[in-house]
Design an enzyme around this catalytic site. Structure first.
Site, PDB file in Angstrom:
ATOM      1  N   SER A  97      35.756  30.383  36.166  1.00 16.70           N
ATOM      2  CA  SER A  97      35.992  30.967  34.840  1.00 16.70           C
ATOM      3  C   SER A  97      37.149  30.275  34.122  1.00 16.70           C
ATOM      4  CB  SER A  97      36.330  32.448  34.978  1.00 16.70           C
ATOM      5  OG  SER A  97      35.340  33.126  35.706  1.00 16.70           O
ATOM      6  N   GLU A 102      34.579  20.481  41.155  1.00 16.44           N
ATOM      7  CA  GLU A 102      34.070  21.766  41.646  1.00 16.44           C
ATOM      8  C   GLU A 102      33.305  21.492  42.936  1.00 16.44           C
ATOM      9  OE1 GLU A 102      34.197  25.244  41.089  1.00 16.44           O
ATOM     10  OE2 GLU A 102      33.095  24.986  42.964  1.00 16.44           O
ATOM     11  N   THR A 147      33.416  32.039  41.102  1.00 12.45           N
ATOM     12  CA  THR A 147      33.176  33.337  41.735  1.00 12.45           C
ATOM     13  C   THR A 147      32.387  34.270  40.828  1.00 12.45           C
ATOM     14  OG1 THR A 147      35.261  33.106  42.928  1.00 12.45           O
ATOM     15  CG2 THR A 147      34.355  35.327  42.777  1.00 12.45           C
ATOM     16  N   CYS A 148      32.829  34.390  39.581  1.00 13.91           N
ATOM     17  CA  CYS A 148      32.229  35.372  38.667  1.00 13.91           C
ATOM     18  C   CYS A 148      30.717  35.166  38.549  1.00 13.91           C
ATOM     19  CB  CYS A 148      32.904  35.250  37.299  1.00 13.91           C
ATOM     20  SG  CYS A 148      32.206  36.335  36.068  1.00 13.91           S
ATOM     21  N   TYR A 192      26.862  26.333  32.516  1.00 12.30           N
ATOM     22  CA  TYR A 192      28.262  25.963  32.800  1.00 12.30           C
ATOM     23  C   TYR A 192      28.400  24.455  32.962  1.00 12.30           C
ATOM     24  CZ  TYR A 192      30.592  30.436  32.948  1.00 12.30           C
ATOM     25  OH  TYR A 192      31.171  31.621  32.575  1.00 12.30           O
ATOM     26  N   GLY A 220      38.499  50.368  50.409  1.00 10.57           N
ATOM     27  CA  GLY A 220      38.273  51.277  49.292  1.00 10.57           C
ATOM     28  C   GLY A 220      38.745  50.719  47.966  1.00 10.57           C
ATOM     29  N   ARG A 223      43.245  52.429  45.188  1.00 14.27           N
ATOM     30  CA  ARG A 223      44.706  52.490  45.098  1.00 14.27           C
ATOM     31  C   ARG A 223      45.167  51.806  43.792  1.00 14.27           C
ATOM     32  NH1 ARG A 223      48.186  52.482  49.724  1.00 14.27           N
ATOM     33  NH2 ARG A 223      46.475  51.714  51.006  1.00 14.27           N
ATOM     34  N   ASP A 271      42.807  33.483  39.341  1.00 10.41           N
ATOM     35  CA  ASP A 271      43.046  34.243  40.575  1.00 10.41           C
ATOM     36  C   ASP A 271      44.025  33.563  41.528  1.00 10.41           C
ATOM     37  OD1 ASP A 271      41.206  36.020  39.600  1.00 10.41           O
ATOM     38  OD2 ASP A 271      39.888  35.976  41.359  1.00 10.41           O
ATOM     39  N   HIS A 307      28.652  61.824  17.063  1.00  5.65           N
ATOM     40  CA  HIS A 307      28.078  62.968  17.767  1.00  5.65           C
ATOM     41  C   HIS A 307      26.562  62.802  17.913  1.00  5.65           C
ATOM     42  CE1 HIS A 307      27.984  67.092  19.159  1.00  5.65           C
ATOM     43  NE2 HIS A 307      26.969  67.319  18.355  1.00  5.65           N
TER      44      HIS A 307
HETATM   45  P1  FAD Z   1      36.972  31.217  40.427  1.00  8.33           P
HETATM   46  O1  FAD Z   1      36.006  31.752  39.481  1.00  8.33           O
HETATM   47  O2  FAD Z   1      36.980  31.757  41.808  1.00  8.33           O
HETATM   48  O3  FAD Z   1      36.739  29.647  40.463  1.00  8.33           O
HETATM   49  C1  FAD Z   1      37.408  28.810  41.373  1.00  8.33           C
HETATM   50  C2  FAD Z   1      36.503  27.639  41.686  1.00  8.33           C
HETATM   51  O4  FAD Z   1      37.262  26.632  42.330  1.00  8.33           O
HETATM   52  C3  FAD Z   1      35.374  28.000  42.648  1.00  8.33           C
HETATM   53  O5  FAD Z   1      34.134  27.688  42.053  1.00  8.33           O
HETATM   54  C4  FAD Z   1      35.632  27.139  43.894  1.00  8.33           C
HETATM   55  O6  FAD Z   1      34.429  26.669  44.478  1.00  8.33           O
HETATM   56  C5  FAD Z   1      36.427  26.005  43.300  1.00  8.33           C
HETATM   57  N1  FAD Z   1      37.336  25.345  44.253  1.00  8.33           N
HETATM   58  C6  FAD Z   1      38.205  25.931  45.121  1.00  8.33           C
HETATM   59  N2  FAD Z   1      38.925  24.995  45.751  1.00  8.33           N
HETATM   60  C7  FAD Z   1      38.487  23.790  45.280  1.00  8.33           C
HETATM   61  C8  FAD Z   1      38.877  22.438  45.542  1.00  8.33           C
HETATM   62  N3  FAD Z   1      39.866  22.139  46.394  1.00  8.33           N
HETATM   63  N4  FAD Z   1      38.199  21.453  44.912  1.00  8.33           N
HETATM   64  C9  FAD Z   1      37.184  21.734  44.037  1.00  8.33           C
HETATM   65  N5  FAD Z   1      36.803  23.001  43.735  1.00  8.33           N
HETATM   66  C10 FAD Z   1      37.473  24.021  44.339  1.00  8.33           C
HETATM   67  N6  FAD Z   1      36.136  40.141  37.441  1.00  8.33           N
HETATM   68  C11 FAD Z   1      35.859  40.803  36.299  1.00  8.33           C
HETATM   69  O7  FAD Z   1      36.504  40.552  35.275  1.00  8.33           O
HETATM   70  N7  FAD Z   1      34.853  41.750  36.256  1.00  8.33           N
HETATM   71  C12 FAD Z   1      34.100  42.040  37.349  1.00  8.33           C
HETATM   72  O8  FAD Z   1      33.207  42.883  37.280  1.00  8.33           O
HETATM   73  C13 FAD Z   1      34.368  41.347  38.547  1.00  8.33           C
HETATM   74  N8  FAD Z   1      33.623  41.581  39.646  1.00  8.33           N
HETATM   75  C14 FAD Z   1      33.859  40.879  40.786  1.00  8.33           C
HETATM   76  C15 FAD Z   1      33.076  41.142  41.903  1.00  8.33           C
HETATM   77  C16 FAD Z   1      33.285  40.461  43.073  1.00  8.33           C
HETATM   78  C17 FAD Z   1      32.418  40.748  44.266  1.00  8.33           C
HETATM   79  C18 FAD Z   1      34.322  39.474  43.136  1.00  8.33           C
HETATM   80  C19 FAD Z   1      34.564  38.695  44.392  1.00  8.33           C
HETATM   81  C20 FAD Z   1      35.110  39.200  42.037  1.00  8.33           C
HETATM   82  C21 FAD Z   1      34.892  39.908  40.850  1.00  8.33           C
HETATM   83  N9  FAD Z   1      35.671  39.696  39.711  1.00  8.33           N
HETATM   84  C22 FAD Z   1      35.415  40.388  38.561  1.00  8.33           C
HETATM   85  C23 FAD Z   1      36.810  38.743  39.730  1.00  8.33           C
HETATM   86  C24 FAD Z   1      36.430  37.415  39.073  1.00  8.33           C
HETATM   87  O9  FAD Z   1      35.299  36.883  39.705  1.00  8.33           O
HETATM   88  C25 FAD Z   1      37.602  36.443  39.184  1.00  8.33           C
HETATM   89  O10 FAD Z   1      38.751  37.050  38.620  1.00  8.33           O
HETATM   90  C26 FAD Z   1      37.341  35.140  38.453  1.00  8.33           C
HETATM   91  O11 FAD Z   1      36.201  34.507  38.926  1.00  8.33           O
HETATM   92  C27 FAD Z   1      38.560  34.219  38.603  1.00  8.33           C
HETATM   93  O12 FAD Z   1      38.308  32.980  37.994  1.00  8.33           O
HETATM   94  P2  FAD Z   1      39.063  31.674  38.498  1.00  8.33           P
HETATM   95  O13 FAD Z   1      38.715  30.589  37.524  1.00  8.33           O
HETATM   96  O14 FAD Z   1      40.501  31.958  38.722  1.00  8.33           O
HETATM   97  O15 FAD Z   1      38.475  31.352  39.926  1.00  8.33           O
END
Ligand code: FAD
Length: 446
Positions: free
Chosen positions: A14, A34, A41-42, A98, A172, A201, A296, A428
């Site tokens: 993301s 990537e 993740t998302c 993407y 939880g 929590r 994250d 309403h």
């Molecule tokens: P990510 O989206 O995790 O992207 C990181 C990327 O880096 C990954 O694709 C990984 O493969 C890649 N990577 C890692 N290390 C390397 C490397 N060394 N070289 C090359 N590539 C690498 N958020 C919401 O807002 N709403 C929701 O409903 C929600 N539901 C969720 C449900 C679940 C089950 C989970 C696990 C998460 C959820 N989230 C939700 C959280 C959300 O997915 C994350 O906050 C978001 O994806 C973070 O984005 P990011 O870019 O920081 O990391």
């Protein structure tokens, strides 16, 4: 010495995709690495497939509800393999979108790691960049009970061939309660084991209590204040009080940790903090001024829109007209439990710690369930700072709560007072109108 790229982004999730796309749009020479499917993740193992599963889980109850409205529909069998196949097709479509968003960037479909503060090794090459963004996200925390190898984590569930009849969830937090609702909605027997006395929590207490009641009403077996001690090969779970649970699948949902192992951060001179997170300043800079971390991996507000906002702001600041301002101090969030939660601003406990706080609280049977007879309650709550009369928090457990709270969050970010809510005319008949018709203070806290 000229660098190969103006910006190298590690991670195409993301935050990384948004940052790379915006930077390239501002004319920077950008590379992105990537190691997995595009979107992170998302898109692949988080928000999107999870929400599709939540939707799948709602149809069974909707069919039963319809009988109170005169339909004679009967709930049939759910086919997990159809759900997974259709979900996979949709996720592949999103992966393609993407990837196309990266059209103006050089892409590496491989793992990247630092060799030194300006050099990255990726796909067998060494490339240099003036600035580097770490957007590697997180990974599930592995459980440490005996027999942990028999448990799955949330990443695994999206690719399972079948969903067995009895599932025990450990944790939880939001992932644990969301999957408890999904599995129960799909007709599975669910045991939810968690350490605290209530799930979720950090959320407002009235919502935590309301969700625990709702889950128990759905037949989810709650085990508060417990941990898992062992899981046997035959999937018998033993809790710390000696109680045993016969189950078919153990799902560990203990949260996520920053994915910074094996990234070469020492070689880059980047410091890490708790759980391997990367501390940053308000400009997303790490202790190395040309290396940034977003999303994250910083382990602050682990939500997709926050990662996107941080990536966008950073690209604008480095290569564009200047940063766009986002309200990252008041971020609305949802939990797609059953029923779902929408929440924004301070909880009652947080607000009360700042001083006297007026609490407005409604708990009622939503209109749909007056006829469906499904025992389900909606809870809505406003937290008002007594001195300023500003609404500093709004919380809802009930159907459509995330959709409703998104709108309420604009009012809270704009600094609306309780009087502003009171002079707003409701729509309403809706549940949302309760937020503008709560006149009687339930209590004063703090
Ligand atoms: P990510 O989206 O995790 O992207 C990181 C990327 O880096 C990954 O694709 C990984 O493969 C890649 N990577 C890692 N290390 C390397 C490397 N060394 N070289 C090359 N590539 C690498 N958020 C919401 O807002 N709403 C929701 O409903 C929600 N539901 C969720 C449900 C679940 C089950 C989970 C696990 C998460 C959820 N989230 C939700 C959280 C959300 O997915 C994350 O906050 C978001 O994806 C973070 O984005 P990011 O870019 O920081 O990391």
């Amino acid at each position: 010495m000229p660098y190969d790229f103006d910006l190298f982004v590690i991670g195409g999730g993301s935050g990384g995709v948004r940052c790379a796309r915006m930077a390239a749009g501002h004319g920077a020479k950008v590379a992105v690495a990537e190691e997995g499917p595009w979107g992170g993740t998302c898109v692949n193992v988080g928000c999107v497939p999870k929400k599709l599963m939540v939707m799948a889980s709602e149809y069974g109850n909707a069919v039963a509800d319809s009988q109170g409205f005169g339909w004679n529909a009967q709930t049939g069998q759910h086919d997990w393999t159809t759900l997974i196949a259709n979900k996979d097709a949709e996720i592949s479509r999103l992966n393609g979108i993407y990837k196309r968003l990266m059209a103006n960037c050089t892409t590496f479909e491989a793992r990247a790691r630092f060799i030194d503060p300006h050099t990255i090794e990726v796909a067998g090459k060494r490339v240099t960049a003036a600035r580097i963004v770490i957007a590697v996200g997180g990974r599930p925390i592995d459980p440490d009970f005996t027999g942990a190898e028999h448990a799955i984590v949330s990443d695994d569930i999206f690719h399972m061939n079948a969903l067995p009849p009895r599932i025990t969830i450990f944790g939880g937090g939001f992932i644990g309660v969301e999957f408890a609702g999904i599995f129960a909605g799909l007709g599975r027997q669910v045991d939810l084991v968690y350490r605290a006395d209530l799930p979720l929590r950090g959320f407002d207490e009235d919502l935590r209590t309301g969700l625990a009641e709702a889950m128990a009403t759905q037949g989810i077996r709650l085990h508060p204040g417990r941990t898992i001690r062992t899981v046997s090969a035959a999937k018998q779970v033993t809790l710390d009080n000696g109680q045993t649970i016969e189950t078919d699948l153990v799902f560990s949902a203990l949260g996520r940790a920053p994915d910074t192992g094996d990234l070469g951060l020492d070689a880059a001179g980047v410091k890490t903090g708790a759980m391997g997170s990367i501390p940053v300043d308000e400009t997303s800079a790490t202790n190395q001024p040309h290396i940034y971390a977003i999303g994250d991996v910083t382990h602050r507000i682990n939500l997709t829109p926050v990662a996107i906002a941080e990536g966008h702001t950073l690209a604008d600041r480095l290569f564009g007209p200047g940063p766009r301002h986002w309200h990252l101090d008041v971020v609305a969030a949802a939990v797609f439990s059953s029923p779902p939660i929408g929440t924004v601003g301070l909880t009652e406990a947080e607000a009360a710690a700042n001083g006297p706080t007026d609490i407005y609280l409604e708990k009622f049977t939503p209109m749909r369930h007056t006829l469906s007879k499904r025992p389900r309650k909606t809870t809505m709550k406003l937290i008002v700072d007594q001195a300023t009369q500003k609404v500093v928090g709004a919380h809802m457990l009930g159907e459509d709560a995330p959709e409703i709270i998104q709108g309420i969050s604009i009012a809270i970010n704009a600094g609306a007072t309780k009087a502003d809510f009171d002079r707003t005319v409701g729509i309403h008949p809706t549940a949302a109108e309760e937020f503008v018709t709560m006149r009687t203070r339930a209590r004063v806290s703090g």
